[in-house]
Design a protein around this motif. Structure first.
Motif: not given
Length: 244
Positions: A189-197
């Motif tokens: 989830e953290k990596r997905i959020q980083q990718m969204m940024k």
């Protein structure tokens, strides 16, 4: 003005379901030649339309069999629509089916390069990202083990680590996070959020409404192959939870 990355326009997907069980290829060929196979038509999707904008995270929710995975496969180019069109602008990293793109007789190390090639990366790029993949997947002690000996959780770790190297324009995720342990889910989830940024667009399927609320700003509720509702995640999920 917002930039559209995925555009699904009036898409319908039709499957042919055989009315009788056929136990062998030989029997199927004979019946096919004699035109003796009877089918029922099943509309998996009917006139579905939606858009995903750059950097937007969109969830697909609905009961089992409603057409969520069929829609993801259509966007990924695995299935062709019977009617309508799908336009995708940019590179796609699909995490649709656990183990897809892997050779289960090869080691995890060999599958990193095989899966990377399928995603469009050359060997030099995969060598550059190899250590990051190993570290993120937490499978360093198992990289020389054939993946046929992996659990579903280990497969999910490897698949997610490969699919999220670099920054794809569009990440498609179908229930893959549900097989990992809770700590690894949080890591994903953290990596997905980083990718969204970094403006990666996410198309996400999960039965976990909490996960959907955490990761997605827009949600599409699909029911029996049709779009029932599209809107802000909190609003759509609230009505969905009331219904079920």
């Amino acid at each position: 003005m917002s930039e559209i990355m995925v555009e699904v326009s009036n898409v319908s997907v039709k499957f042919h379901l055989s009315r009788e069980r056929i136990d062998s290829i030989k029997e199927y060929i004979i019946k096919k030649i004699k035109n003796q196979i009877e089918y029922d038509e099943f509309m998996a999707l009917q006139d579905v339309s939606l858009t995903v904008e750059k950097g937007e995270s969109v969830a697909l929710i609905g009961l089992n069999g409603c057409g969520k995975s069929t829609l993801l496969k259509t966007v990924a180019g695995v299935l062709k629509p019977f009617k309508g069109s799908v336009r995708v602008y940019g590179t796609v990293a699909p995490l649709i089916e656990l183990g897809a793109g892997f050779d289960h007789d090869l080691t995890a190390r060999e599958n990193v390069f095989l899966n990377g090639a399928i995603l469009g990366y050359d060997r030099k790029s995969m060598e550059k990202h190899y250590e990051d993949i190993v570290e993120f997947s937490e499978l360093r002690d198992f990289m020389d083990v054939p993946i046929k000996n992996f659990s579903s959780g280990m497969l999910a770790r490897l698949a997610f680590a490969i699919a999220t190297i670099g920054t794809p324009d569009i990440l498609i995720v179908d229930e893959v996070l549900s097989v990992g342990d809770f700590r690894f889910q949080q890591k994903c989830e953290k990596r997905i959020q980083q990718m969204m940024k970094k403006d990666t667009s996410i198309l996400f399927v999960s039965h976990s409404i909490d996960q959907v609320k955490k990761l997605c700003t827009k949600t599409v509720w699909i029911e029996k192959g049709k779009v029932k509702m599209i809107g802000p995640t909190e609003e759509v999920c609230a009505l969905y939870e009331q219904a079920y």
